[in-house]
Design a protein around this motif. Structure first.
Motif, PDB file in Angstrom:
ATOM      1  N   SER A 308      23.347  90.911  30.540  1.00  0.00           N
ATOM      2  CA  SER A 308      23.714  92.529  30.996  1.00  0.00           C
ATOM      3  C   SER A 308      23.207  92.797  29.377  1.00  0.00           C
ATOM      4  CB  SER A 308      24.986  91.919  30.143  1.00  0.00           C
ATOM      5  OG  SER A 308      26.063  91.712  31.598  1.00  0.00           O
ATOM      6  N   TYR A 309      22.314  92.859  28.728  1.00  0.00           N
ATOM      7  CA  TYR A 309      21.804  92.685  27.821  1.00  0.00           C
ATOM      8  C   TYR A 309      20.788  93.522  28.130  1.00  0.00           C
ATOM      9  CZ  TYR A 309      23.873  91.068  23.784  1.00  0.00           C
ATOM     10  OH  TYR A 309      24.619  91.234  22.246  1.00  0.00           O
ATOM     11  N   PRO A 310      20.785  94.901  27.471  1.00  0.00           N
ATOM     12  CA  PRO A 310      19.398  95.747  28.198  1.00  0.00           C
ATOM     13  C   PRO A 310      18.026  95.335  27.254  1.00  0.00           C
ATOM     14  CG  PRO A 310      21.232  96.984  26.922  1.00  0.00           C
ATOM     15  CD  PRO A 310      21.655  95.453  26.787  1.00  0.00           C
ATOM     16  N   ASP A 311      16.770  96.400  27.307  1.00  0.00           N
ATOM     17  CA  ASP A 311      15.723  96.149  26.601  1.00  0.00           C
ATOM     18  C   ASP A 311      16.662  97.046  24.924  1.00  0.00           C
ATOM     19  OD1 ASP A 311      15.407  94.342  27.897  1.00  0.00           O
ATOM     20  OD2 ASP A 311      13.188  96.580  29.160  1.00  0.00           O
ATOM     21  N   PHE A 312      16.223  96.689  23.710  1.00  0.00           N
ATOM     22  CA  PHE A 312      16.429  97.484  22.960  1.00  0.00           C
ATOM     23  C   PHE A 312      15.994  97.558  21.228  1.00  0.00           C
ATOM     24  CE2 PHE A 312      18.887  93.724  22.119  1.00  0.00           C
ATOM     25  CZ  PHE A 312      19.334  93.713  20.885  1.00  0.00           C
ATOM     26  N   ASP A 322      11.919  99.429   5.821  1.00  0.00           N
ATOM     27  CA  ASP A 322      13.269  99.201   6.915  1.00  0.00           C
ATOM     28  C   ASP A 322      11.846  97.543   7.903  1.00  0.00           C
ATOM     29  OD1 ASP A 322      14.690 100.863   6.470  1.00  0.00           O
ATOM     30  OD2 ASP A 322      12.962 102.401   7.674  1.00  0.00           O
ATOM     31  N   ILE A 323      13.374  96.755   8.877  1.00  0.00           N
ATOM     32  CA  ILE A 323      12.917  96.450   9.829  1.00  0.00           C
ATOM     33  C   ILE A 323      13.491  95.914  10.818  1.00  0.00           C
ATOM     34  CG2 ILE A 323      13.233  93.435  10.078  1.00  0.00           C
ATOM     35  CD1 ILE A 323      14.299  93.083   7.234  1.00  0.00           C
ATOM     36  N   ALA A 324      12.312  96.099  11.973  1.00  0.00           N
ATOM     37  CA  ALA A 324      11.964  96.942  12.947  1.00  0.00           C
ATOM     38  C   ALA A 324      12.519  95.324  13.991  1.00  0.00           C
ATOM     39  CB  ALA A 324      11.159  97.199  14.299  1.00  0.00           C
ATOM     40  N   LEU A 325      13.788  95.006  15.021  1.00  0.00           N
ATOM     41  CA  LEU A 325      13.670  94.379  15.442  1.00  0.00           C
ATOM     42  C   LEU A 325      13.827  95.120  17.256  1.00  0.00           C
ATOM     43  CD1 LEU A 325      16.735  92.729  13.790  1.00  0.00           C
ATOM     44  CD2 LEU A 325      14.031  91.424  13.807  1.00  0.00           C
ATOM     45  N   ARG A 326      13.111  93.821  18.105  1.00  0.00           N
ATOM     46  CA  ARG A 326      12.924  94.725  19.524  1.00  0.00           C
ATOM     47  C   ARG A 326      13.358  93.232  20.285  1.00  0.00           C
ATOM     48  NH1 ARG A 326       8.771  96.851  17.111  1.00  0.00           N
ATOM     49  NH2 ARG A 326       8.244  99.402  16.414  1.00  0.00           N
ATOM     50  N   PHE A 327      13.920  93.640  21.089  1.00  0.00           N
ATOM     51  CA  PHE A 327      14.986  92.345  22.187  1.00  0.00           C
ATOM     52  C   PHE A 327      13.420  93.211  24.012  1.00  0.00           C
ATOM     53  CE2 PHE A 327      17.037  91.390  25.599  1.00  0.00           C
ATOM     54  CZ  PHE A 327      17.323  89.972  25.237  1.00  0.00           C
TER      55      PHE A 327
END
Length: 434
Positions: A308-312, A322-327
């Protein structure tokens, strides 16, 4: 105290009949289900050629499931009256003109009507369930029913062959691909299979004609226990059917794959589901796997939660910046979760169908037909919910979220049912006084 299954008296030909039924019935199931899933592959190409939208595509996918749900219970009851073999053959022959009509259609309404006709083939699925239940060896009923249910692997036949045929000869040739196999299996059933012993059908008819006003609700309305088991089964059956229809298009859009490659990746879901159905039925033969549905449901719920997790993208304001997290779910991870979920769904379907046979095998037409009807109705709703998530909510994975919520409701019903059963078992007997 569970009802006792009424099994027909054995004769020297029962083993032969059982073997023929166990071999031919799954083939009929597979071909009917393969016909259903034609639009899973062909519909994506038709959507591009005929320029119809996502909602129209979802309705096209849902139409065979809707008419199939309406046909399941009446055809199961008809199979009990006139014989499962006759109904199966009739439904297989009924599918043929609609396969031919798809090849010669050029408007959306024509495809929709042809899809509705394909859904009538679900009568073969329900009749085959009654047929197998009457003739299969009782001690191996779960395995026999699991093998029959594994006919859903027919979706893999569609995934593999239709893109090749469509690419080589054009899409009108693709529906004609199934005509000869359907006619051949109908002929084999007519020549080699035999009807169930007449004594079984006469017993069923005597039960329907049994006098007494107090028995009328039981004759026409399934008992609550049957409805609950059918409801649990409907989730696994309906979710599998809907996902089998939706996954090729979903994978093609989500991972920018060609339709041929996306259909092959979708096999990661259908193949484990077919194998799991056989395993679930075989396990249910050895012991009461009533509690297995909890573990199966928990496994499916975990898979649905992750799917169910969309790309975010998430940005965290850290101490040093800042720390950017991508899934983004990789294709390998997605198909691994699909395989685990398909296996769990298959085990759930196989064990639940065996439970229906064990507890209510004296009326398999109503119990099995109701389970297929409810599953078909649930599967009808799902493509529209997938489109709702994709087009209106704007999240492609919203369909998995809806399945997650539906499974949560089923598990709450299981919890309530189990608590009520334990409460009844602990209640004191009213027969003792003083």
């Amino acid at each position: 105290m569970q009802p006792v299954v009424k099994a027909p008296a054995l004769d020297p030909q029962v083993d032969y009949r059982s073997l023929v039924v166990v071999l031919l019935s799954p083939l009929a199931f597979a071909l009917v289900f393969a016909s259903w899933t034609i639009f899973a592959v062909l519909g994506v190409e038709l959507k591009r050629v005929l320029h119809f939208g996502e909602v129209q595509f979802a309705v096209l996918l849902a139409m065979p499931m809707f008419t199939g749900a309406l046909a399941a219970l009446p055809m199961a009851l008809l199979a009990r009256r006139v014989g499962g073999r006759r109904v199966m053959i009739g439904c297989l022959l009924l599918v043929c003109p609609f396969l031919w009509a798809i090849a010669h259609s050029d408007a959306y309404l024509e495809f929709l009507l042809a899809g509705a006709g394909l859904g009538l083939g679900a009568g073969s699925l329900a009749a085959g369930l009654v047929y197998v239940a009457l003739l299969c060896p009782r001690r191996h009923a779960g395995l026999a029913l699991g093998l029959y249910g594994a006919g859903m692997l027919g979706a893999g036949l569609t995934y593999f062959l239709l893109p090749l045929v469509s690419q080589a000869y054009g899409w009108p040739m693709a529906p004609k691909l199934f005509l000869l196999p359907v006619l051949l299996v109908a002929l084999l059933l007519w020549v080699f299979a035999e009807d169930a012993p007449s004594v079984v059908r006469l017993e069923a008819l005597d039960e329907l004609a049994e006098p007494g006003g107090g028995e009328v609700p039981r004759r026409w309305l399934p008992p609550p226990a049957v409805c609950r088991l059918a409801l649990y089964y409907s989730f696994f059956y309906g979710a599998f059917v809907a996902l089998a229809l939706w996954l090729p298009g979903y994978l093609a859009a989500q991972y920018a794959l060609s339709l041929k490659v996306a259909a092959l990746w979708a096999l990661a879901f259908t193949l484990p589901a077919g194998i799991g159905q056989i395993v679930g039925g075989a396990l249910a033969d050895r012991r009461d796997f009533r509690d297995l549905r909890w573990w199966v449901s928990a496994c499916v719920m975990v898979c649905l939660f992750l799917l169910s997790y969309p790309d975010f993208t998430m940005q965290i304001h850290g101490v040093h910046g800042d720390i950017a997290l991508r899934f983004s779910m990789p294709l390998g991870g997605f198909t691994t979760l699909l395989a685990l979920m398909g296996l769990a769904m298959g085990i759930g379907k196989g064990s639940l169908m065996c439970l229906l046979y064990r507890d209510h095998g004296d009326d398999m037409a109503r119990s099995g037909g109701l389970a297929l009807a409810l599953g078909g109705l649930f599967a009808t709703v799902l493509p529209l919910m997938f489109v709702f998530g994709n087009e209106w909510i704007g999240i492609r994975t919203a369909g998995f979220m809806f399945l997650y919520a539906a499974l949560a409701v089923c598990m709450l019903l299981m919890l309530w049912d189990g608590a009520r059963t334990r409460s009844r078992s602990r209640s004191p007997s009213p027969s003792h006084e003083g």
